[in-house]
Design a protein around this motif. Sequence first.
Motif, PDB file in Angstrom:
ATOM      1  N   ILE A 242       0.832  -1.196   0.000  1.00 10.23           N
ATOM      2  CA  ILE A 242       0.000   0.000   0.000  1.00 10.23           C
ATOM      3  C   ILE A 242       0.870   1.250   0.000  1.00 10.23           C
ATOM      4  CG2 ILE A 242      -1.598   1.348   1.422  1.00 10.23           C
ATOM      5  CD1 ILE A 242      -2.886  -1.327   2.223  1.00 10.23           C
TER       6      ILE A 242
ATOM      7  N   LYS B 272      -5.361  10.841 -11.219  1.00  7.03           N
ATOM      8  CA  LYS B 272      -5.383  10.233  -9.891  1.00  7.03           C
ATOM      9  C   LYS B 272      -6.365   9.082  -9.705  1.00  7.03           C
ATOM     10  CE  LYS B 272      -2.175  12.849  -8.139  1.00  7.03           C
ATOM     11  NZ  LYS B 272      -0.816  12.288  -8.145  1.00  7.03           N
ATOM     12  N   ASP B 273      -7.389   8.967 -10.570  1.00 13.41           N
ATOM     13  CA  ASP B 273      -8.349   7.880 -10.342  1.00 13.41           C
ATOM     14  C   ASP B 273      -8.066   6.676 -11.238  1.00 13.41           C
ATOM     15  OD1 ASP B 273      -9.070   9.066 -12.705  1.00 13.41           O
ATOM     16  OD2 ASP B 273     -11.205   8.650 -12.428  1.00 13.41           O
TER      17      ASP B 273
ATOM     18  N   TYR C 249      -5.077  -2.617  -2.497  1.00 10.95           N
ATOM     19  CA  TYR C 249      -4.021  -1.740  -3.008  1.00 10.95           C
ATOM     20  C   TYR C 249      -4.598  -0.528  -3.729  1.00 10.95           C
ATOM     21  CZ  TYR C 249      -0.268  -5.053  -1.992  1.00 10.95           C
ATOM     22  OH  TYR C 249       0.628  -5.862  -1.370  1.00 10.95           O
ATOM     23  N   PHE C 250      -5.593  -0.757  -4.581  1.00 12.52           N
ATOM     24  CA  PHE C 250      -6.157   0.373  -5.310  1.00 12.52           C
ATOM     25  C   PHE C 250      -7.094   1.179  -4.429  1.00 12.52           C
ATOM     26  CE2 PHE C 250      -5.300  -1.776  -9.608  1.00 12.52           C
ATOM     27  CZ  PHE C 250      -4.091  -1.119  -9.700  1.00 12.52           C
TER      28      PHE C 250
ATOM     29  N   ALA D 292      -5.274   3.776 -12.777  1.00 12.23           N
ATOM     30  CA  ALA D 292      -4.014   3.097 -12.481  1.00 12.23           C
ATOM     31  C   ALA D 292      -2.964   3.381 -13.549  1.00 12.23           C
ATOM     32  CB  ALA D 292      -4.259   1.599 -12.372  1.00 12.23           C
TER      33      ALA D 292
ATOM     34  N   MET E 238       2.083   1.802  -3.385  1.00 10.50           N
ATOM     35  CA  MET E 238       1.013   2.360  -4.207  1.00 10.50           C
ATOM     36  C   MET E 238       0.866   3.860  -3.959  1.00 10.50           C
ATOM     37  SD  MET E 238      -0.721   0.563  -6.349  1.00 10.50           S
ATOM     38  CE  MET E 238      -0.614  -1.130  -6.889  1.00 10.50           C
TER      39      MET E 238
ATOM     40  N   ALA F   2      -6.681   1.862  -1.318  1.00 10.95           N
ATOM     41  CA  ALA F   2      -5.903   2.712  -0.436  1.00 10.95           C
ATOM     42  C   ALA F   2      -5.501   4.020  -1.094  1.00 10.95           C
ATOM     43  CB  ALA F   2      -4.659   1.968   0.041  1.00 10.95           C
ATOM     44  N   VAL F   3      -5.432   4.060  -2.416  1.00 13.41           N
ATOM     45  CA  VAL F   3      -5.056   5.303  -3.092  1.00 13.41           C
ATOM     46  C   VAL F   3      -6.199   5.841  -3.944  1.00 13.41           C
ATOM     47  CG1 VAL F   3      -2.570   4.964  -3.060  1.00 13.41           C
ATOM     48  CG2 VAL F   3      -3.889   3.943  -4.892  1.00 13.41           C
ATOM     49  N   ALA F   4      -7.420   5.340  -3.687  1.00 12.50           N
ATOM     50  CA  ALA F   4      -8.619   5.835  -4.361  1.00 12.50           C
ATOM     51  C   ALA F   4      -8.539   5.740  -5.887  1.00 12.50           C
ATOM     52  CB  ALA F   4      -8.929   7.269  -3.940  1.00 12.50           C
ATOM     53  N   ILE F   5      -7.979   4.644  -6.375  1.00 10.38           N
ATOM     54  CA  ILE F   5      -7.988   4.388  -7.817  1.00 10.38           C
ATOM     55  C   ILE F   5      -9.297   3.673  -8.149  1.00 10.38           C
ATOM     56  CG2 ILE F   5      -6.944   2.984  -9.644  1.00 10.38           C
ATOM     57  CD1 ILE F   5      -4.908   4.938  -9.108  1.00 10.38           C
ATOM     58  N   ASN F   6     -10.118   4.291  -8.994  1.00  8.93           N
ATOM     59  CA  ASN F   6     -11.386   3.654  -9.359  1.00  8.93           C
ATOM     60  C   ASN F   6     -11.283   2.857 -10.642  1.00  8.93           C
ATOM     61  OD1 ASN F   6     -12.667   4.946  -7.198  1.00  8.93           O
ATOM     62  ND2 ASN F   6     -12.848   6.804  -8.427  1.00  8.93           N
ATOM     63  N   ASN F   7     -10.300   3.214 -11.429  1.00  6.32           N
ATOM     64  CA  ASN F   7     -10.160   2.540 -12.713  1.00  6.32           C
ATOM     65  C   ASN F   7      -8.850   1.770 -12.753  1.00  6.32           C
ATOM     66  OD1 ASN F   7     -10.063   1.703 -15.315  1.00  6.32           O
ATOM     67  ND2 ASN F   7     -10.096   3.735 -16.236  1.00  6.32           N
ATOM     68  N   PRO F   8      -8.891   0.474 -12.435  1.00  6.19           N
ATOM     69  CA  PRO F   8      -7.653  -0.309 -12.421  1.00  6.19           C
ATOM     70  C   PRO F   8      -7.187  -0.726 -13.808  1.00  6.19           C
ATOM     71  CG  PRO F   8      -9.485  -1.672 -11.711  1.00  6.19           C
ATOM     72  CD  PRO F   8     -10.065  -0.329 -12.050  1.00  6.19           C
TER      73      PRO F   8
END
Lengths: 198, 179
Positions: free
Chosen positions: A117, A130-131, B142-143, A133, A120, B145-151
Motif C-alpha cells: 500500500i 489520480k483515479d 491496493y487500489f 491506475a 502504491m 488505499a489510493v482511491a484508484i477507481n479505474n484499475p
Amino acid sequence: MGDMTMINLIWLVLIASGILYAGIHGRIEVVTASAISAAKGAVELSINLIGVMCLWLGIMRIAEVSGLVKVISYLLQPIIGLLFPSVPKNHPAMGAIIMTLSANMLGLGNAVTPLGIKAMQELQTLNPKKDTATAAMCTLLALCTTGFTLVPATIIALRSAAGSVNPTEIVGSTLIVSLFATIFVLIIDRLCQVIFKR
Amino acid sequence: MVIELCEQLSVWVIPAVLFLVPVIGYLKKVKVYEAFVEGAAEGFQTAIRILPCLVAMLVAISIFRASGALDACILFMAPMLNMFGVPPDLVPLAIMRPLSGSGSLGIATELLNTYGPDSLVGRIASTVLASTDTTFYVLTVYFGAVAINNPRYAPLVGLSGDIASFLASVYICQYLFST
C-alpha cells in the motif's frame, strides 16, 4: 450503460448474477444474510489490519530514516528498475516497491500488504490521472498477485497439521510455479501496456 | 537439510527484521521510537480508507458464493478444466483462489484432510495455495488505499496469472511427484 471499466463490470456481475441465481433457485433469503455477514467481516478484516499496518509502517519508517531502504534499493535497483521504467531511480516509490517485493519473497506475510500500500501511495504521487491506475501500478499488482514466496510458512504449517510426512516438500514445486507464473504475468503485463495504451 | 533451513528461515525472518532495523537505525543515530510512532500513525488512516472497498468487494463475493452461483460456475467449468488435465476435485479451489483467501484456505484444508497432504491432490492444492495470492483482495486493498477507481487492465493481468499458476501447479506437481 454506465461507465463500464473492468472492475465495475466484475462487481456488478458478481452481485447481480448471485441475486438472480438465488432468486431462481428459491433461496433469496441467503442473499441478505450473506451480504450483512460479509459487510461485518470486512470491518473485522480492516480493524485487524490496523495493528499490522502500524507495526510494519513503523518499522519501514525507521528503515527509511536510517538510510537502510536506500542501501537495499541501491543493491536491487538494477533488476527491479527494469520492471518499472517509469519510476525515477531515486524516487521513494522505488524504495517502497523493493521493500514490498523483498517482504513478499521472504514470506513476511502480513508485512506485504502495508508495504504494498505504501508503494502504491508513492506511485500515486507520480500519477497524472489520480483515479486511474498507471502502468507501474499494474506491474506492481501483477507481481503481488502471483506472490513470489521463498518460504510458504502458512502452507507448511497447514500440511504439518494435516499429518504430512514431509510438509516442506512443496517448497520446490512452489518455487518453480511462482517463477513461471511471475515471468508469465510480466509478459502479459507488457502486452497489456501496449494494447491498452491510449 | 534444505527442509530444516527453510523451517528455521521462516521462524527467524520476522524477528531478524524486527531486530536489525531498529538496531541499524540506532547506530545511524535515528530516534528509533519516535520514527516508529511517526510511521505507525499512517497505518490507522490507511486501514480505514480501505474499509469501504473491502465491504464492497467482500459483499459481492459473498452473495455470489452463498447464492450457489459459484457452485454453478464450478460445475460449468469442470469439464473444461478436465480437458486440461485438472483433477475434478481441484476445480473448486481453482475458482475460489482468486476470489477469497479464507474460502480457498478452507477448501484446501478440506482437500488435505480428505485425500491426505501427501497425495497428488494434496500436493497440488498446497502448491496452488502457496504460489498465488488472492487477486481480488490485493486489487481491492491496493487500489482502494489510493482511491484508484479505474484499475484498467490490472484484473486481467491478475486473473491470467492465477490461471497460469494453477495450471502450472497441476502439471509441475504431476511431473515432480509422479513416481
